[in-house]
Design a protein around this motif. Sequence first.
Motif, PDB file in Angstrom:
ATOM      1  N   ASN A  61       0.842  -1.201   0.000  1.00 21.33           N
ATOM      2  CA  ASN A  61       0.000   0.000   0.000  1.00 21.33           C
ATOM      3  C   ASN A  61       0.876   1.248   0.000  1.00 21.33           C
ATOM      4  OD1 ASN A  61      -2.459  -1.471   0.213  1.00 21.33           O
ATOM      5  ND2 ASN A  61      -2.075  -1.756   2.395  1.00 21.33           N
ATOM      6  N   VAL A  62       0.642   2.110  -0.965  1.00 14.76           N
ATOM      7  CA  VAL A  62       1.461   3.321  -1.109  1.00 14.76           C
ATOM      8  C   VAL A  62       0.962   4.428  -0.188  1.00 14.76           C
ATOM      9  CG1 VAL A  62       2.156   5.169  -2.692  1.00 14.76           C
ATOM     10  CG2 VAL A  62       2.105   2.785  -3.479  1.00 14.76           C
ATOM     11  N   ARG A  63       1.890   5.063   0.526  1.00 16.87           N
ATOM     12  CA  ARG A  63       1.631   6.295   1.268  1.00 16.87           C
ATOM     13  C   ARG A  63       2.374   7.420   0.559  1.00 16.87           C
ATOM     14  NH1 ARG A  63       3.349   6.091   7.240  1.00 16.87           N
ATOM     15  NH2 ARG A  63       2.314   8.116   7.204  1.00 16.87           N
ATOM     16  N   ILE A  64       1.638   8.447   0.135  1.00 16.83           N
ATOM     17  CA  ILE A  64       2.242   9.560  -0.591  1.00 16.83           C
ATOM     18  C   ILE A  64       2.550  10.695   0.374  1.00 16.83           C
ATOM     19  CG2 ILE A  64       1.944  11.227  -2.466  1.00 16.83           C
ATOM     20  CD1 ILE A  64      -0.005   9.263  -3.773  1.00 16.83           C
ATOM     21  N   PHE A  65       3.807  11.156   0.355  1.00 14.09           N
ATOM     22  CA  PHE A  65       4.241  12.241   1.224  1.00 14.09           C
ATOM     23  C   PHE A  65       4.425  13.522   0.404  1.00 14.09           C
ATOM     24  CE2 PHE A  65       5.259   8.430   3.514  1.00 14.09           C
ATOM     25  CZ  PHE A  65       5.021   8.756   4.845  1.00 14.09           C
TER      26      PHE A  65
END
Length: 376
Positions: A61-65
Amino acid sequence: MNYKAKLLGCTAALVFSVMASGVALARDVKIVVGVPPGSGAEFGVKAFSEELKTRSNGELNVRIFPPSLLDLKQTFGGMRDGVVDGGYLVLNYFPSDLPEAMLPIELAMLGKNPYAMAGAMSEYIVTCEPCVAERLKNNQVPLGNASTGAYAILGTSPMTTEAELQGKKLRAAGGAWSRWAAAMGAVGVSLSGNEIFEAVSQGTIDGAMNAPSELTSIRLIDVATDVTTNMPGGTVHGLDVMSVNRDFWKSLSNEERRAYLDAAALGNAATTWKFVTDVADNLKMAKEKGINVHEASPEMLAKSAAVIEADLANIAKIATETHGIQDAEAKIAHFKELVAKWEGLLPMDKEWTAEEVAEIYRSEIFSKLDETKYGL
């Protein structure tokens, strides 16, 4: 036993139980996008995120910062050092670290078809041993590239003829555009993206050589009066939205690396598609706002083509002397062949979807990378 010890014991038991049952624990993938929301890069990473989740069965699961974590120039070191797993890189910013990648980037003025330039750049980089080696040296694994739309002139007066262009100060994104401006009688001015609006609005420069998508992304639509759509051309195709930290890459299973590669095809395609779509949308908005949208005269286009062709002949010397590239002429010829191949695969006379472009990137490039060996 104190409360903390009990909690740790329960957590360990739960993890063991889940693993024993055959259910994989979801893992976060930390990706930073060092530009404001709404960018083509953010669009591409979001499309990639959904695709990766599906292809990995929810295990990745990608977390975008946001840029507040790392800006565009900090992202290279942040990815290398494992601050993030991946991030949006503009490779042009790192010539001393990535000299091999600079060669196809210097061939910017070949860019007329963004889909083709992204495909050519992606295939060139991942099949070029020195290109991959310089990324591995920086603890990164390259996973393809995206491209901006073709560059236009966004200015405060018409610039379609030789007389109109003479002496005009135009923001240039790199050496290729600076050299083009000088040969055409204008002056290329080096400015970062966040300086362009102020320079145009204050009259410090007469306009910018940028893709028309910049009309809204940096608000040039509020100060520009004229756009020349078919000149100078050229693309920034060293946009790297999918590459990852090498340690992170090694930590993935073969199945997860395959999912990542297949999803990366969409990430690159969606980023490029967004830039292409934004060009068309921005030109429509510009006309509605009363901005004059022109095409350069046939005489100017002929002169421009001759200038670009002459400049291409000098690229080998620039690559050798500036970046220390060996066999530059052969590498240039190879990249030009790739551009021609990809222009045939993804012609601009068709309205493509991001998914259609991704499928071609996947079949021609990413399916041919061995997830059990590549980048390890």
